[in-house]
Design an enzyme around this catalytic site. Structure first.
Site, PDB file in Angstrom:
ATOM      1  N   HIS A   1      45.535  37.746  43.333  1.00  0.00           N
ATOM      2  CA  HIS A   1      45.748  38.598  44.499  1.00  0.00           C
ATOM      3  C   HIS A   1      44.790  39.794  44.533  1.00  0.00           C
ATOM      4  CE1 HIS A   1      49.529  36.402  45.179  1.00  0.00           C
ATOM      5  NE2 HIS A   1      49.481  36.907  46.389  1.00  0.00           N
ATOM      6  N   GLY A   2      44.320  40.232  43.375  1.00  0.00           N
ATOM      7  CA  GLY A   2      43.413  41.375  43.380  1.00  0.00           C
ATOM      8  C   GLY A   2      42.929  41.741  41.995  1.00  0.00           C
TER       9      GLY A   2
END
Length: 351
Positions: A309-310
């Site tokens: 996600h990041g």
């Protein structure tokens, strides 16, 4: 201008060239938003194409595994460099008290999605669930198809390979797809973007000046904003795909009615959850191993889910948080949660 123009050309074209129309439109679409990194996407296509053909050639030999491993390594190499290079350098500097100074790497749009799609194709070929695509243009269309290129859902090759080879578009498909697209666009523009004004204003405040009521308003508004933003994008992608004859699988199924975290992850970002389950969790052994190994599998999958996600520690912590919560739930909470729909719903929404 873009969508109606492409749609018109597509419907007026002969079936034999419709894939080429869509491929050209998708490349133009991506180049319009990210011209600098178009070469990276094209390299991913050719590396994946060549790798799958090698996997197909080396039947019953060790070369088959080597072809799979090396191709995935190259595809992942692009993702790791462009998405995680800055994160790695910052952490090396912090850990070793260094001052390594490299150019800041900018992440290409959609690289997380199209990389995972490429990997799913390679593994499907390796497992012999599908044949290696001999037409590089068809493989390119699968990887760069513009409706879901930027924000998903992650479309697995075995779900659409037959549709790439042969599909029809009826008037009903166009109407249903357009309706779905409008619903998604409305979710995004009317609800998510409106709430974003409230959320951004609250989140911009310093924590010490943020009151109890405003903090909870920000949390609840963000939960609603996030759902309508992401599910809106998925609706638009599914609707656009339908208009071109593709049937993409659903990505959301009313996640906020869930009565457990396990159920929530069967309803939220379904394409990502099933990707990790099919291509990582089950190959690691899933839950058909010792309890200690089972817990380790959950931690590995959820740490990587967070990291996907990041590129930041808060995403890793977020993934590990869900790993711990899911283990606790599977061991002790699932039975008690079934006794009260109200309390189980409150529990899910709180976490």
């Amino acid at each position: 201008v873009f969508m109606p123009l492409v749609m018109s050309i597509y419907l007026l074209s002969k079936k034999e060239i419709r894939n080429y129309v869509l491929l050209a439109a998708s490349i133009i679409f991506y180049a319009w938003g990210e011209p600098r990194y178009l070469a990276i996407m094209i390299m991913t296509i050719f590396v994946t194409y060549a790798g799958a053909r090698l996997i197909d050639r080396y039947v019953e030999t060790a070369g088959r595994k080597w072809a799979l491993a090396l191709t995935i390594l190259v595809d992942l190499g692009f993702l790791i460099y462009f998405k995680y290079f800055n994160f790695i350098v910052d952490n090396v500097n912090a850990a070793l008290q260094l001052n390594l100074d490299f150019i800041d790497v900018v992440m290409p749009i959609g690289i997380s999605f199209y990389t995972f799609q490429a990997i799913s194709y390679l593994i499907d070929v390796y497992r012999r669930e599908v044949e290696a695509q001999k037409d590089v243009n068809k493989l390119a269309l699968y990887i760069v198809l513009f409706p879901q290129l930027v924000a998903g859902p992650i479309v697995k090759y075995h779900d659409v390979c037959e549709q790439i080879d042969e599909r029809t578009v009826t008037f009903a498909d166009v109407v249903i797809g357009l309706k779905r697209f409008i619903i998604g666009l409305s979710k995004k523009v009317l609800i998510a973007n409106t709430l974003a004004v409230v959320v951004d204003r609250i989140f911009a405040q310093q924590p010490e000046t943020l009151g109890f009521g405003y903090a909870w308003l920000g949390i609840v508004a963000y939960a609603v904003q996030l759902y309508f933003d992401f599910s809106g994008y998925s609706d638009m992608a599914i609707g656009l795909g339908r208009m071109f004859g593709f049937r993409f699988l659903e990505n959301f199924n009313y996640p906020y009615i869930s009565k457990s975290i396990s159920e929530f992850w069967q309803r939220w970002h379904i394409s990502l959850a099933t990707w990790f389950k099919q291509y990582l969790y089950i190959p690691l052994g899933g839950n058909r191993v010792s309890k200690a190994r089972w817990f380790l599998n959950i931690f590995i999958v959820w740490m990587l889910t967070g990291f996907w996600h990041g590129a930041a520690w808060n995403f890793i912590v977020w993934g590990l948080f869900f790993a711990v919560l899911l283990i606790i739930e599977k061991l002790w909470l699932l039975k008690p949660l079934k006794k009260s729909k109200v309390l189980s719903h409150i529990y899910v929404m709180f976490f």
